[in-house]
Enzyme design. Sequence first.
Site, PDB file in Angstrom:
ATOM      1  N   LYS A 200      27.642  76.245  42.326  1.00 27.02           N
ATOM      2  CA  LYS A 200      28.007  74.829  42.237  1.00 27.02           C
ATOM      3  C   LYS A 200      28.507  74.454  40.836  1.00 27.02           C
ATOM      4  CE  LYS A 200      27.116  74.474  46.488  1.00 27.02           C
ATOM      5  NZ  LYS A 200      25.958  74.224  47.320  1.00 27.02           N
TER       6      LYS A 200
HETATM    7  C1  LIG Z   1      25.213  74.284  48.714  1.00 25.61           C
HETATM    8  C2  LIG Z   1      25.188  73.219  49.743  1.00 25.61           C
HETATM    9  C3  LIG Z   1      23.991  72.717  50.267  1.00 25.61           C
HETATM   10  C4  LIG Z   1      22.662  73.338  49.977  1.00 25.61           C
HETATM   11  O1  LIG Z   1      22.323  73.329  48.652  1.00 25.61           O
HETATM   12  P1  LIG Z   1      21.024  74.154  48.195  1.00 25.61           P
HETATM   13  O2  LIG Z   1      20.792  73.666  46.807  1.00 25.61           O
HETATM   14  O3  LIG Z   1      21.382  75.603  48.258  1.00 25.61           O
HETATM   15  O4  LIG Z   1      19.919  73.811  49.115  1.00 25.61           O
HETATM   16  C5  LIG Z   1      24.045  71.656  51.149  1.00 25.61           C
HETATM   17  N1  LIG Z   1      25.213  71.121  51.522  1.00 25.61           N
HETATM   18  C6  LIG Z   1      26.383  71.571  51.048  1.00 25.61           C
HETATM   19  C7  LIG Z   1      27.642  70.906  51.481  1.00 25.61           C
HETATM   20  C8  LIG Z   1      26.410  72.655  50.168  1.00 25.61           C
HETATM   21  O5  LIG Z   1      27.582  73.131  49.730  1.00 25.61           O
END
Ligand SMILES: *Cc1c(COP(=O)(O)O)cnc(C)c1O
Length: 402
Positions: A200
Amino acid sequence: MPTRDAWQWPLPGAQPVREDYLVFGRPDIREEEIREVEATLRSGWLGTGPRVARFEEAFRDYSGARFAMALNSCTAGLHLSMIAVGVTAGDEVITCPMTFASTANAICHLGATPVFADCDRRTLCIDPDDVARRITPRTRAIVPIHFAGRAAEMNRLTDLAQAHGLKIVEDAAHAIESVHQGRKIGTIGDCTTFSFYVTKNVITGEGGMVTTNDPAIADWIKVAGLHGLTQDAWKRFSDEGYRHYEVIFPGFKYNMMDLQAAIGIHQLARIEAGWKRRTQIWQRYAEAFADLPLGIPPEPPPGDRHARHLFIILLRIEELRATRDQVLQALHAEGIGSGVHYRALHQHPYYSKRFGFRPDDYPNAAWAGERTLSLPLSPRLSDRDVEDVITAVRKVLTAAAR
Ligand SMILES: *Cc1c(COP(=O)(O)O)cnc(C)c1O
């Protein structure tokens, strides 16, 4: 005309664009993070403590929301947020199938029913008109995703929520930097959830954050994320003297550690520099691919800011003799990693079997799900890396064109 089966890559004896593999989503970890993690380890306080508090404060300031609560994932944040806004078993929650599994999984965890509304083909964000069609007396909440960093149409979704008495929990895993019509993402819905997973825009390894403007929700999430213990139970071993905690209800083990926050504090401090670099790469890709058989992401409307999280190309597969997966494999053979965000959720086995979805129930998500390909966009990419991605994409797609 050659058939798809005749597609072969790499061609025998051909040189790949790169010998050293370019991974998709390489994290941008610098000395500051490494030093802070080391200092955290040496401090002896690894779990939830002062660094989490600092990270929450910095995130709250960046988002402009009144409250920010750090958790160990965005998925945990979605789960707690939906409980906090009152979603219970038997409720319906409207979300979009063009998302990661956890958006809808969290709805299932509550015994609620995920009701999908299709995405818009251009923006890949949830289509407010389709949301309106799917509202029933059992609908409790809407969970839009700010797809790839483009803000969903929050003004229209907020109007719908107000008209029907619904709550809004925003999945902003892609959208830390996003703005919708002058309003920062994180300040609009009842709760907004962010992810700091390794790919991210801000990372902590694993980690998440919920923002809200509602003090009652903020208090509840703080307590619910740490077993349902009374506030600040993490201080119980500090030098302020031992204090008993009390269990108010059976909460969850969702707290973030100081070890994670140590990374996040420095990542967040560099967030705007990362955004600028990704925007440069984005513009270079957009101009370099303009003549290829693919759709490039549309620019956001005036008043919005795109977080530039994923650069997604939509392959015009009708004009190619390779499928998306074959293109992905060919790029891999050229030394370029790419990603798929996402194969539509209603076509995954659990959702299609449990709810009886067929691919064409959500034609836009199904359409995008077999064309979409995400290219490397890490701020760590050098100019040479970016040119290699461009060379490889042009090489593969030129060869694949019918
Ligand atoms: C990465 C992601 C999540 C989950 O995030 P985590 O921190 O891994 O739980 C949820 N929704 C979207 C759209 C994502 O890209």
